[in-house]
Design an enzyme around this catalytic site. Structure first.
Site, PDB file in Angstrom:
ATOM      1  N   ASP A  95      25.835   0.368-111.551  1.00 27.61           N
ATOM      2  CA  ASP A  95      25.471   1.771-111.741  1.00 27.61           C
ATOM      3  C   ASP A  95      24.113   1.820-112.424  1.00 27.61           C
ATOM      4  OD1 ASP A  95      25.461   4.486-111.922  1.00 27.61           O
ATOM      5  OD2 ASP A  95      27.359   4.659-113.006  1.00 27.61           O
ATOM      6  N   ILE A  96      23.060   1.907-111.593  1.00 30.28           N
ATOM      7  CA  ILE A  96      21.686   1.870-112.118  1.00 30.28           C
ATOM      8  C   ILE A  96      20.932   3.175-111.860  1.00 30.28           C
ATOM      9  CG2 ILE A  96      21.549  -0.646-111.928  1.00 30.28           C
ATOM     10  CD1 ILE A  96      19.876  -0.223-109.359  1.00 30.28           C
ATOM     11  N   LYS A  97      21.408   3.972-110.893  1.00 26.67           N
ATOM     12  CA  LYS A  97      20.831   5.287-110.562  1.00 26.67           C
ATOM     13  C   LYS A  97      19.306   5.257-110.456  1.00 26.67           C
ATOM     14  CE  LYS A  97      24.623   8.002-112.545  1.00 26.67           C
ATOM     15  NZ  LYS A  97      25.373   6.950-113.277  1.00 26.67           N
ATOM     16  N   ARG A  98      18.785   4.286-109.737  1.00 24.77           N
ATOM     17  CA  ARG A  98      17.337   4.195-109.556  1.00 24.77           C
ATOM     18  C   ARG A  98      16.872   5.150-108.453  1.00 24.77           C
ATOM     19  NH1 ARG A  98      18.203   1.828-113.831  1.00 24.77           N
ATOM     20  NH2 ARG A  98      17.417  -0.257-114.334  1.00 24.77           N
ATOM     21  N   THR A 123      23.970   2.270-107.296  1.00 27.30           N
ATOM     22  CA  THR A 123      23.856   3.731-107.223  1.00 27.30           C
ATOM     23  C   THR A 123      22.387   4.132-107.201  1.00 27.30           C
ATOM     24  OG1 THR A 123      23.996   3.913-109.647  1.00 27.30           O
ATOM     25  CG2 THR A 123      26.056   4.139-108.392  1.00 27.30           C
TER      26      THR A 123
END
Length: 299
Positions: A95-98, A123
């Protein structure tokens, strides 16, 4: 993503979130280790092994922020945690939401789809524009990786952008959904035998009406479903989102901090006899309860 879909059918849809803040481990236990990062790593390792052995979940989601907050040692723990998940045979979601411009996105893709921080699925935040997705989808096509793109998140502030109405009458998130469908139609041409595209969507389980709307609107997209457990998302809403192509339901604090509501653990803390095995066992009990609650039969 295809493997994750199959694992969800085999083990149930639970995703165990490893958002392991040191404060989630009792001080009495942390004091026995050289530092907090060592305690976090030992907890993660034991929990991963138990969950995998018991087949309680289909995947783990490792939230990078908690490891970044511990500095260099924390990032070592992050890399080792990813490695433990891979060794367990379950799918690893980072879960890094880059989400950034093309050259930077390419660097992020290399960082998290290869090397020390390699993961199976990551993510992605699409709200800088859809060109930011391409470096990641290239890895999906060439290396079998997967991405979960933020569509309808579980936080209250999602109304500020995702739910804003456009001139067309649709919402901002609908534009994201259209782009995911377009990308997935291209993958379907490349991989016609697969039942699951490598591009999934993050859809929170905090509102029944939205859940029904989005599940019906995107029947062929696999969902990562946050909001269940500590955030108050209901199992009944999860059931709606798990229809059709399916999904995986994340629970983090509800599992990691289960010892805080466990009478046996609380007594042992009072008696100063609490051990790492005790809190891992409490987490496993919570995971088993979640698996049972999320066991639905679909016709």
């Amino acid at each position: 993503m295809q493997i994750l879909q199959e694992k969800a059918k085999e083990n149930g849809p639970l995703c165990v979130g490893l958002d392991t803040d040191p404060s989630y481990i009792p001080q009495e236990i942390r004091s026995l280790y050289d530092d907090d990062s060592s305690a976090v790593l030992d907890f993660n390792k034991r929990l991963i092994e138990r969950i995998a052995d018991e087949k309680t979940a289909c995947c783990f989601k490792v939230q990078i922020a908690y490891y970044e907050a511990m500095g260099l040692k924390g990032m070592e723990v992050y890399a080792k945690t990813l490695s433990y998940v891979k060794q367990s045979g379950l799918v690893c979601i980072s879960d890094i939401k880059r989400g950034d411009i093309a050259a930077t996105a390419s660097a992020y893709a290399r960082a998290h789809f290869s090397g020390d921080f390699e993961s199976d699925i990551i993510t992605i935040n699409p709200y800088m524009g859809f060109d930011t997705l391409k470096p990641f989808t290239e890895y999906c096509a060439s290396k079998g990786k997967g991405i979960f793109v933020l569509l309808r998140t579980s936080n209250p502030g999602m109304v500020d952008i995702e739910q804003k109405e456009l001139v067309s009458g649709e919402r901002v998130l609908d534009e994201v959904g259209k782009e995911l469908e377009r990308i997935n139609s291209e993958f379907k041409k490349q991989f016609p035998d697969q039942t699951c595209s490598p591009v999934g969507a993050v859809v929170g389980c905090t509102e029944e009406s939205d859940a029904r709307l989005l599940r019906d609107k995107y029947p062929e997209i696999f969902f990562l479903i946050p909001g269940y457990g500590a955030q108050g998302g209901a199992a009944s809403i999860c059931k709606t989102l798990l229809e059709k192509c399916g999904g995986t339901v994340n629970s983090s604090r509800g599992i990691l901090c289960a010892w805080k509501k466990d009478e046996e653990c609380l007594k042992k803390i009072e008696n100063k006899s609490i051990t790492m095995d005790d809190i891992v066992e409490a987490s496993c009990r919570a995971a088993r309860a979640s698996k049972k609650e999320l066991s639905f039969d679909f016709i």
